[in-house]
Each structure stands twice: as C-alpha cells, then as structure tokens.
Scaffold this active site. Sequence first.
Site, PDB file in Angstrom:
ATOM      1  N   ASN A 120       0.838  -1.208   0.000  1.00 48.53           N
ATOM      2  CA  ASN A 120       0.000   0.000   0.000  1.00 48.53           C
ATOM      3  C   ASN A 120       0.870   1.254   0.000  1.00 48.53           C
ATOM      4  O   ASN A 120       1.964   1.284   0.576  1.00 48.53           O
ATOM      5  CB  ASN A 120      -1.002   0.002   1.154  1.00 48.53           C
ATOM      6  N   GLU A 138       0.314   5.231   0.788  1.00 48.87           N
ATOM      7  CA  GLU A 138      -0.631   6.221   1.310  1.00 48.87           C
ATOM      8  C   GLU A 138      -0.272   7.629   0.852  1.00 48.87           C
ATOM      9  O   GLU A 138       0.881   7.930   0.534  1.00 48.87           O
ATOM     10  CB  GLU A 138      -0.661   6.132   2.845  1.00 48.87           C
ATOM     11  N   GLU A 173      -3.173  -4.410  -3.304  1.00 48.74           N
ATOM     12  CA  GLU A 173      -3.693  -5.265  -4.378  1.00 48.74           C
ATOM     13  C   GLU A 173      -3.652  -4.536  -5.721  1.00 48.74           C
ATOM     14  O   GLU A 173      -3.323  -5.105  -6.763  1.00 48.74           O
ATOM     15  CB  GLU A 173      -5.154  -5.659  -4.100  1.00 48.74           C
ATOM     16  N   CYS A 202     -10.950  -2.820  -4.505  1.00 45.05           N
ATOM     17  CA  CYS A 202      -9.993  -3.804  -5.058  1.00 45.05           C
ATOM     18  C   CYS A 202     -10.718  -5.034  -5.576  1.00 45.05           C
ATOM     19  O   CYS A 202     -10.311  -5.620  -6.585  1.00 45.05           O
ATOM     20  CB  CYS A 202      -8.955  -4.190  -4.012  1.00 45.05           C
TER      21      CYS A 202
HETATM   22  N1  THU Z   1      -5.359  -1.382   2.391  1.00 44.61           N
HETATM   23  C1  THU Z   1      -4.833  -2.180   1.418  1.00 44.61           C
HETATM   24  O1  THU Z   1      -3.706  -1.967   0.950  1.00 44.61           O
HETATM   25  N2  THU Z   1      -5.593  -3.211   0.968  1.00 44.61           N
HETATM   26  C2  THU Z   1      -6.824  -3.549   1.456  1.00 44.61           C
HETATM   27  O2  THU Z   1      -7.456  -4.448   0.946  1.00 44.61           O
HETATM   28  C3  THU Z   1      -7.365  -2.824   2.605  1.00 44.61           C
HETATM   29  C4  THU Z   1      -6.692  -1.543   2.934  1.00 44.61           C
HETATM   30  C5  THU Z   1      -4.545  -0.277   2.902  1.00 44.61           C
HETATM   31  C6  THU Z   1      -5.025   1.100   2.521  1.00 44.61           C
HETATM   32  C7  THU Z   1      -4.446   1.940   3.642  1.00 44.61           C
HETATM   33  O3  THU Z   1      -3.114   2.280   3.306  1.00 44.61           O
HETATM   34  C8  THU Z   1      -4.414   1.008   4.826  1.00 44.61           C
HETATM   35  O4  THU Z   1      -4.536  -0.299   4.311  1.00 44.61           O
HETATM   36  C9  THU Z   1      -5.502   1.247   5.852  1.00 44.61           C
HETATM   37  O5  THU Z   1      -6.742   1.274   5.259  1.00 44.61           O
END
Ligand code: THU
Length: 150
Positions: A48, A50, A61, A108
């Site tokens: 992820n 941010e 994903e 996703c």
């Molecule tokens: N996040 C993901 O990378 N994948 C998911 O399926 C759920 C959420 C990340 C987004 C954000 O950076 C952090 O998790 C908290 O929501």
Amino acid sequence: MDSTTKISREELVELALKVSENAVAHHSNFHVGAALETTQGEVFTGCNVESDSYGLTICAERVALTKALSEGEREFTRIAIVGIQHDSEGQPDFTEDSGQALGPCGACRQLLWDHCRDIEVIGATPEGEVGKVWQLAELLPDAFNYEKKT
Ligand code: THU
C-alpha cells in the site's frame, strides 16, 4: 508451468509478507502486501502507498495488479494478501487482528474482477499464515460486468 511446479499458497503469502515491508503507511501504520500470480506462474507484488490526501491512497492489491497489467500480463490465477498493524514506534502489533484473515477492500474486489475474473483470493493472518481462501466471485457476488455494445 504445471501444477507440480506451482508455488504453494504459503509461498505466495510469504511473498506478500515480504513486500509489506515496503509499505508506505505513515498514516494508518497498517502495512499491506499483495502477491498476484499469473497463469504462467510469475508473481507480481505490491504494497500500500498512502497519500497525505487520504483518499488518494492506493491499496497493495491495486499496486500488484497495475504492475502486472503494465508489464503486459492479462491472465491470473491467485492473489495472496496480508496486513500487519504497526504501533507508533514502527513495531508490528498483532494484538487486535491476531489470527484474522485480511480480505480485500470493495474497490480492489471490483478491479480484480475487472482484470482477473474469478481468481483465488488467499487472505493471510498478520502472523503470515493462510487464514481464509475464497474465490473472488464469493467476495463480489453478482458482480458488475461491462460489455461494450457498439
Ligand atoms: N489497504 C490495502 O492496501 N488493501 C486492502 O485491501 C485494505 C486496505 C490499505 C489502505 C491503507 O493504506 C491502509 O490499508 C488502511 O486502510
């Protein structure tokens, strides 16, 4: 690649776990990793990323998926995902989510459906165990399928 040489679910989770170490998660401290396997057995990983404008955050994903698509891959078999909460000191904190499998967010699920259709989704626990295994169709029932008419 035949089924005898295919990597195991545990190995796919291991790759997701490894890439979660690269998470850019300074807002949530939730480090997510994803490992997407092609039908040829190649694996594309993503973490992820941010944004300070929170809504622009990109899930692990979608990073894995867009990396694979932009390399020309179009056929996929499985995705493994793992998420690990960290504390303010940057240390993993398993207390809240221990033993719980991570499922992909709604956005996703749609994007994976659009480009991968009914792949296997392996939700790992924060400890890196295979927690739950779904087919994507179970996670996104009655999915939207767009077919261009003209
Ligand atoms: N996040 C993901 O990378 N994948 C998911 O399926 C759920 C959420 C990340 C987004 C954000 O950076 C952090 O998790 C908290 O929501």
